[in-house]
Design a protein around this motif. Structure first.
Motif, mmCIF file in Angstrom:
data_model
loop_
_atom_site.group_PDB
_atom_site.id
_atom_site.type_symbol
_atom_site.label_atom_id
_atom_site.label_comp_id
_atom_site.label_asym_id
_atom_site.label_seq_id
_atom_site.Cartn_x
_atom_site.Cartn_y
_atom_site.Cartn_z
ATOM 1 N N ASN A 1 -8.144 0.551 -26.730
ATOM 2 C CA ASN A 1 -6.878 1.404 -27.816
ATOM 3 C C ASN A 1 -7.857 1.153 -29.244
ATOM 4 O OD1 ASN A 1 -4.812 1.987 -29.993
ATOM 5 N ND2 ASN A 1 -3.626 0.036 -28.747
ATOM 6 N N PRO A 2 -7.854 2.903 -29.316
ATOM 7 C CA PRO A 2 -8.504 2.507 -30.866
ATOM 8 C C PRO A 2 -8.291 1.950 -31.944
ATOM 9 C CG PRO A 2 -7.837 4.801 -30.554
ATOM 10 C CD PRO A 2 -7.746 3.788 -28.979
ATOM 11 N N VAL A 3 -6.474 2.530 -32.105
ATOM 12 C CA VAL A 3 -6.060 1.719 -33.463
ATOM 13 C C VAL A 3 -6.476 0.452 -33.481
ATOM 14 C CG1 VAL A 3 -3.899 2.032 -34.693
ATOM 15 C CG2 VAL A 3 -4.957 3.651 -33.810
ATOM 16 N N TYR A 4 -5.899 -0.528 -32.278
ATOM 17 C CA TYR A 4 -6.089 -1.684 -32.239
ATOM 18 C C TYR A 4 -7.211 -2.477 -32.394
ATOM 19 C CZ TYR A 4 -5.362 -6.622 -30.036
ATOM 20 O OH TYR A 4 -5.797 -8.001 -29.926
ATOM 21 N N MET A 5 -8.354 -2.063 -32.487
ATOM 22 C CA MET A 5 -9.957 -2.444 -32.280
ATOM 23 C C MET A 5 -10.587 -2.106 -33.490
ATOM 24 S SD MET A 5 -10.507 -4.052 -29.991
ATOM 25 C CE MET A 5 -12.061 -4.306 -29.417
ATOM 26 N N MET B 1 2.542 -4.629 -39.581
ATOM 27 C CA MET B 1 3.786 -3.847 -38.166
ATOM 28 C C MET B 1 2.519 -2.728 -37.581
ATOM 29 S SD MET B 1 6.262 -5.254 -39.368
ATOM 30 C CE MET B 1 6.475 -4.646 -38.260
ATOM 31 N N VAL B 2 1.762 -2.611 -38.271
ATOM 32 C CA VAL B 2 0.380 -1.494 -38.116
ATOM 33 C C VAL B 2 0.206 -1.950 -36.510
ATOM 34 C CG1 VAL B 2 -1.396 0.196 -38.434
ATOM 35 C CG2 VAL B 2 -0.264 -0.072 -40.498
ATOM 36 N N LEU B 3 -0.003 -2.758 -36.856
ATOM 37 C CA LEU B 3 -0.847 -4.441 -35.760
ATOM 38 C C LEU B 3 -0.082 -3.769 -34.842
ATOM 39 C CD1 LEU B 3 -2.774 -5.895 -34.921
ATOM 40 C CD2 LEU B 3 -1.803 -7.910 -35.493
ATOM 41 N N LEU B 4 1.113 -4.612 -35.396
ATOM 42 C CA LEU B 4 2.419 -4.114 -33.961
ATOM 43 C C LEU B 4 2.435 -3.380 -33.392
ATOM 44 C CD1 LEU B 4 4.836 -7.684 -35.792
ATOM 45 C CD2 LEU B 4 2.782 -7.572 -33.431
ATOM 46 N N ARG B 5 2.927 -1.999 -33.932
ATOM 47 C CA ARG B 5 3.475 -0.845 -33.237
ATOM 48 C C ARG B 5 2.182 -0.665 -32.771
ATOM 49 N NH1 ARG B 5 7.211 -3.659 -34.213
ATOM 50 N NH2 ARG B 5 9.131 -2.807 -35.588
ATOM 51 N N CYS B 6 1.089 -0.417 -33.122
ATOM 52 C CA CYS B 6 -0.083 -0.052 -32.142
ATOM 53 C C CYS B 6 0.003 0.029 -30.756
ATOM 54 C CB CYS B 6 -0.979 0.469 -32.888
ATOM 55 S SG CYS B 6 -2.517 -1.189 -33.047
ATOM 56 N N LYS C 1 -3.500 12.215 -36.091
ATOM 57 C CA LYS C 1 -3.372 13.375 -35.069
ATOM 58 C C LYS C 1 -2.557 12.887 -33.103
ATOM 59 C CE LYS C 1 -7.837 14.823 -35.977
ATOM 60 N NZ LYS C 1 -9.158 14.928 -36.079
ATOM 61 N N HIS C 2 -2.781 11.230 -33.342
ATOM 62 C CA HIS C 2 -2.224 10.591 -32.340
ATOM 63 C C HIS C 2 -0.931 9.681 -32.980
ATOM 64 C CE1 HIS C 2 -5.759 11.130 -30.295
ATOM 65 N NE2 HIS C 2 -6.040 11.373 -30.592
ATOM 66 N N ARG C 3 0.401 9.566 -31.629
ATOM 67 C CA ARG C 3 1.711 8.970 -32.280
ATOM 68 C C ARG C 3 0.986 7.908 -31.214
ATOM 69 N NH1 ARG C 3 6.068 12.059 -32.843
ATOM 70 N NH2 ARG C 3 6.940 10.352 -31.856
ATOM 71 N N LEU C 4 1.419 6.400 -31.515
ATOM 72 C CA LEU C 4 1.788 5.238 -31.042
ATOM 73 C C LEU C 4 1.982 5.010 -30.506
ATOM 74 C CD1 LEU C 4 0.559 3.194 -34.298
ATOM 75 C CD2 LEU C 4 -0.726 4.144 -33.097
ATOM 76 N N PRO C 5 2.120 4.012 -29.218
ATOM 77 C CA PRO C 5 3.014 3.291 -28.970
ATOM 78 C C PRO C 5 4.503 3.096 -29.150
ATOM 79 C CG PRO C 5 1.299 2.069 -28.166
ATOM 80 C CD PRO C 5 1.365 3.050 -29.347
ATOM 81 N N ALA C 6 4.758 2.493 -29.676
ATOM 82 C CA ALA C 6 6.283 2.347 -30.836
ATOM 83 C C ALA C 6 6.935 3.355 -30.964
ATOM 84 C CB ALA C 6 5.753 1.412 -31.723
ATOM 85 N N GLU C 7 6.382 4.460 -31.628
ATOM 86 C CA GLU C 7 6.535 6.199 -31.793
ATOM 87 C C GLU C 7 7.291 7.137 -30.767
ATOM 88 O OE1 GLU C 7 4.215 6.718 -35.928
ATOM 89 O OE2 GLU C 7 3.660 7.946 -34.086
#
Length: 633
Positions: free
Chosen positions: A280-284, A497-502, A589-595
């Motif tokens: 997961n690029p956002v998470y890392m 919240m970005v961490l939890l939603r990604c 460019k990308h949607r997160l799993p929470a979205e």
């Protein structure tokens, strides 16, 4: 526990300069080691078990660790600090003053069997084991607590709840710092020694407060805190969902049918979840940001009391109290306000990422104003200034001067006095003082040949004050820290919240645990060690222990201290904004799993809503047809 030179534990683990860095990591890092042993596995497997009970057990274990850390105080001898004045001796001998062709009776290294015993002391094992146990107890609290709330709270309410949790995590340290300030103002061996006979005050670097008392209080509080968690249910109803009889029966059937599947999947899902998180690029990138930022803040928080002591001339007690009063309340307010903003305006993940990034960047730019709040070095003759009061570079050869050359003074013992000319000296002997009056901290010295003032030249115990200008600079520094703390905490909840939603909902607990694991292993443990080593490189004079080893640093080069303390965190934080901007680009460019999950739930609700409308229309049409038939008949 810093600088307890006279106790058996001290010469071997605390006052040795090579191990002081390790002890600074000891406080933050060893607790992290105990945490690191279990945090990933507890974060993953803990979601399958009773999370509140696991949190309660963790609190009890933390209480046990705190109790073990306080034991060395009760197992060691009384603390003895280095001094030219021996309280136990008859002060009328004046052997600690300037005496031409005399002999100095001072606290000095000796060759005796006690020194061997001190080096072999194992009291540090209690501190090590206590820190590890305390870290193990801390493991389930944050990962399982956050996931417990996230699972049963509305998505728009979750930031507010997490804000309250983070606020509670700050109120605890606020109370702890107040307790630490109180303990630091009490002499470590109070009750067993006569404090009136002491020749040091809390502003002296040789002073050691009652550190053990705080650990005992924390042990009791942790055990009491654990009690409510044992009465919380394993699961809570989803907030905002009405439980009808049909949904309850369906949930029971699903739980019974999926019970065996979940048990089988406990171990099978671990590696896939880890792979999903690592890809997961956002998470890392968020973990990379956290590691860099945490390195900076661990260093700043760990050494802020020392910075206020050395740079602004405050005592350890006052420094801890000021940190608690000026820094922690704005952080609490920032967490709550950030959660309220997220809830009221229903901010999306992308918006939260922008808010967190730009607010943090704005606070980072304000941080550079700290470089303007400068105080000069303490004026100590022979170290930072000459005996004539002129600024000089530090050279060991300048400690002695013509005025004290024949006084037979020790040149390594730190027992400072302040002359009535505003200049400090390493000891009354090096100030050339020939007579003294009074006892304890009220002792005064007269006829000091190195103090060049008209009339009677005198001195009193302790370093001279840094002056009114330095006090004003401290006020500016504290005001800036209030503003910076509020702005940064305001950005913390959107960033979290970005961490939890990604990450996906089923990976949430493991993701939070892995995030905590990385921040501790790459920041919590190494940061105090390398930062302490850099700060110790600015030391101008080391204390001396009974067995001749170097003790704690007594005075630092204030200018170099400031450059390292402020400069290194600035570099670390500045580099963290590179991955932050990359996250903003990825989110465009990308949607997160929470979205995706939220969009699916929206579609489901719309679809179910249309179905119900269709059913209602069919029922109405049937009723109308029946009525028409009845009227025709």
């Amino acid at each position: 526990m810093v600088a307890r030179a006279g106790r058996k534990i001290q010469p071997s683990i605390i006052d040795r300069p090579s191990l002081r860095w390790e002890l600074l990591g000891f406080k933050n890092g060893e607790m992290g080691k105990g945490n690191l042993l279990l945090i990933i596995f507890v974060s993953y497997f803990g979601t399958k078990l009773h999370r509140p009970i696991m949190i309660g057990v963790g609190c009890v274990v933390m209480g046990l660790g705190c109790f073990l850390q306080s034991l060395p105080h009760f197992l060691m001898n009384r603390y003895e600090y280095e001094s030219t004045v021996s309280v136990a001796d008859n002060l009328s001998s004046k052997s600690f003053l300037c005496m031409e062709n005399g002999t100095q009776k001072i606290f000095k290294p000796t060759e005796n069997p006690e020194c061997v015993k001190e080096v072999k002391s194992l009291m540090w094992v209690y501190v090590l084991v206590g820190n590890i146990i305390r870290g193990i107890g801390e493991t389930p609290i944050m990962p399982l607590g956050i996931s417990y709330i996230e699972d049963f709270a509305k998505s728009e309410n979750s930031p507010l709840y997490i804000g309250f949790i983070e606020t509670g995590a700050i109120i605890g340290p606020l109370i702890g710092l107040s307790l630490a300030s109180f303990c630091a103002n009490i002499y470590v061996d109070t009750g067993s020694v006569k404090t009136d006979a002491l020749t040091i005050t809390p502003t002296d670097t040789r002073w050691v407060g009652a550190w053990w008392f705080g650990f005992l209080v924390c042990a009791g509080v942790n055990v009491l805190t654990a009690i409510p968690f044992f009465f919380l249910p394993k699961t809570l109803p989803k907030e905002g969902v009405e439980n009808s009889a049909e949904t309850v029966t369906n949930d029971k059937e699903e739980k019974q049918s999926n019970g065996k599947k979940k048990r089988d999947a406990i171990t099978k899902d671990f590696l896939p979840f880890m792979k999903s998180l690592l890809c997961n690029p956002v998470y890392m990138l968020f973990i990379l940001i956290s590691v860099l930022q945490f390195n900076a803040f661990v260093n700043m928080i760990s050494f802020m009391p020392k910075y206020l002591e050395q740079h602004y001339g405050k005592s350890a007690s006052d420094a801890i109290f000021l940190i608690g009063i000026y820094n922690l309340p704005p952080i609490c307010i920032g967490y709550i306000v950030g959660g309220l903003i997220m809830k009221k305006f229903k901010i999306t993940v992308v918006q939260a990422a922008h808010i967190g990034c730009w607010l943090s960047l704005f606070e980072y730019l304000l941080y550079f104003l700290c470089f303007l709040m400068i105080c000069d070095n303490s004026s100590v003759a022979g170290i930072t200034t000459s005996y004539e009061g002129m600024q000089q570079d530090f050279h060991m050869g300048n400690i002695l001067a013509d005025c004290n050359m024949n006084c037979n003074c020790p040149t390594k013992i730190w027992d400072p006095v302040c002359g009535n000319n505003g200049l400090s000296y390493m000891s009354a002997c090096l100030a050339g003082c020939e007579t003294s009056s009074g006892t304890g901290i009220n002792m005064m010295f007269q006829n000091c040949s190195c103090i060049q003032t008209p009339g009677n030249s005198s001195a009193h115990l302790g370093l001279c004050d840094k002056g009114r200008d330095c006090s004003m600079m401290l006020q500016y520094f504290l005001i800036l820290s209030v503003v910076s703390s509020f702005i940064y905490s305001l950005s913390a909840i959107p960033g979290y919240m970005v961490l939890l939603r990604c990450i996906k909902s089923e990976e949430k607990s493991l993701g939070v645990g892995l995030h905590a694991f990385c921040t501790r292993i790459f920041a919590g443990i190494p940061a105090p060690i390398y930062f302490g080593a850099l700060i110790d490189s600015t030391c101008l004079h080391w204390g001396t222990l009974k067995c001749g080893e170097s003790g704690a640093c007594r005075i630092y080069d204030s200018t170099n201290f400031r450059r390292i303390y402020l400069g290194l965190p600035a570099a670390l934080r500045g580099s963290s904004y590179i991955p932050a901007f990359l996250i903003l680009l990825i989110l465009r460019k990308h949607r997160l799993p929470a979205e995706n999950a939220s969009s699916e739930t929206m579609l489901e609700t719309k679809f179910t809503g249309k179905e119900t409308e269709c059913k209602e229309m069919d029922q109405k049409s049937k009723v109308l047809v029946d009525e028409e038939l009845k009227t025709k008949l």
